[in-house]
Design a protein around this motif. Structure first.
Motif, short mmCIF file in Angstrom:
data_model
loop_
_atom_site.label_atom_id
_atom_site.label_comp_id
_atom_site.label_asym_id
_atom_site.label_seq_id
_atom_site.Cartn_x
_atom_site.Cartn_y
_atom_site.Cartn_z
N ARG A 297 -18.06 -6.42 11.08
CA ARG A 297 -19.34 -7.10 11.32
C ARG A 297 -20.01 -7.41 9.98
O ARG A 297 -19.63 -6.87 8.94
N ASP A 299 -22.18 -6.26 8.16
CA ASP A 299 -22.90 -5.01 7.98
C ASP A 299 -22.36 -4.36 6.72
O ASP A 299 -21.27 -3.79 6.71
N SER A 321 -23.52 -10.21 13.51
CA SER A 321 -23.40 -8.77 13.79
C SER A 321 -22.30 -8.47 14.80
O SER A 321 -22.18 -7.34 15.27
#
Length: 349
Positions: A297, A299, A321
């Motif tokens: 993701r 992230d 995400s």
């Protein structure tokens, strides 16, 4: 209504008022005869803790290593011969406290880099000459030394950051993860031996949570573009999808169901390439240096702290995400680059 972060901050301040009075000990002194490590709960975290345990054992074969672990981590470490005593708090809290307080530890190490009420209480209750943790402002006063490690550092390096404080040298390669010896199903062992010397890739459908999983239709499209012998891994909730892909694509090998991480590891070790979402399989591949294409993701925490460690890899990072939004072409391109061949023209080593 009080926010969760505010509650955590208030609780930390209250605990510090009663127990947070330890003074800094800038240098470790004396003998290291017995250590207790507070292990994080997840399976991936357990694998990434093994480099520290290995280095401690190699530096001092007579060191008594205790581990406090629950759930998946406890099940994982029950097979590790480097662990002398495994403490399971969930089997009975009072029994755990009574049993662990029988020992006088030279070192306690809290592996979490964020405040955990449970781990902080363990740190208070367990006697140790030196109590060490990764730096966090809420940890002040509860530990004799806080390790100053950048938050985005790989978890392996974060765990092994305690070694220099203990005057134990270690390189990145020396801190490669390992898997304990554990029972392997005979069916998986025989299947793994059947493709020794062959070029086989693996894909892993499961990721533990929807935001990290890639949809079935994209896996099917990818398989159509990768005409190599392939095996498919999945958790039980995606067995039907695994079997449908095995039927739909002739080059996909019908693989026995793996019953444990250790079963899967035997197969991963034999692969030329593993394609998987961000899961513990990436860390299993690090143990055997199996090349990886990892799906992440958007992230930064996950594709830095939990990146493939010390092995050939490409990270394909979503723009959102959701791993779901990674394109098939991006994964195909990464796979071809890892295998150093245009797979539409056939495989070459």
């Amino acid at each position: 209504m009080i926010q969760k972060a505010t509650k955590r901050r208030l609780l930390a301040r209250l605990m510090r008022l009663f127990w947070g009075r330890l003074l800094e000990k800038p240098a470790f002194q004396g003998n290291l005869n017995r250590i207790v490590i507070l292990a994080q709960e997840k399976l991936g975290d357990a694998i990434l803790l093994t480099p520290l345990i290995k280095q401690l054992r190699q530096a001092n074969p007579k060191l008594e290593i205790h581990l406090v672990a629950v759930r998946a981590a406890a099940d994982f470490f029950q097979h590790d011969k480097n662990i002398d005593v495994l403490h399971r708090p969930k089997s009975g809290l009072m029994n755990f406290i009574f049993s662990v307080r029988k020992f006088e530890f030279d070192v306690l190490f809290n592996t979490k880099d964020h405040p955990s009420w449970t781990f902080m209480m363990y740190s208070i209750l367990i006697p140790a000459r030196y109590k060490i943790a990764v730096f966090h402002d809420y940890h002040r006063g509860f530990y004799h030394h806080l390790l100053d490690v950048p938050f985005e550092s790989h978890v392996v390096r974060k765990n092994c950051a305690v070694l220099p404080y203990l005057k134990i040298p270690a390189s990145d390669e020396a801190c490669r993860p390992y898997l304990p010896d554990a029972p392997i199903s005979e069916e998986i062992q025989q299947f793994a031996e059947s493709f020794v010397g062959k070029k086989v890739i693996g894909i892993n459908l499961s990721a533990g949570e929807p935001s990290r999983e890639w949809p079935l239709e994209k896996w099917s499209q990818l398989l159509a573009l990768l005409p190599l012998p392939t095996i498919i891994f999945s958790m039980p909730d995606r067995f039907s999808e695994k079997e449908s892909l095995e039927k739909a694509h002739p080059h996909v090998l019908k693989t026995p169901r793996t019953k444990s991480l250790f079963d899967a590891a035997v197969l991963i070790k034999k692969l030329s390439l593993l394609i998987t979402p961000d899961t513990s399989f990436i860390h299993v591949a690090s143990c055997s240096q199996t090349p990886v294409v990892g799906l992440y993701r958007a992230d930064v925490i996950h594709h830095t702290r939990f990146a493939p460690y010390q092995l050939p890899n490409i990270q394909v990072i979503s723009k959102t995400s959701l791993v779901h939004d990674i394109s098939v072409v991006d994964v195909q391109t990464a796979a071809e680059k890892m295998l150093q061949v245009d797979l539409r023209k056939g495989f070459s080593a």
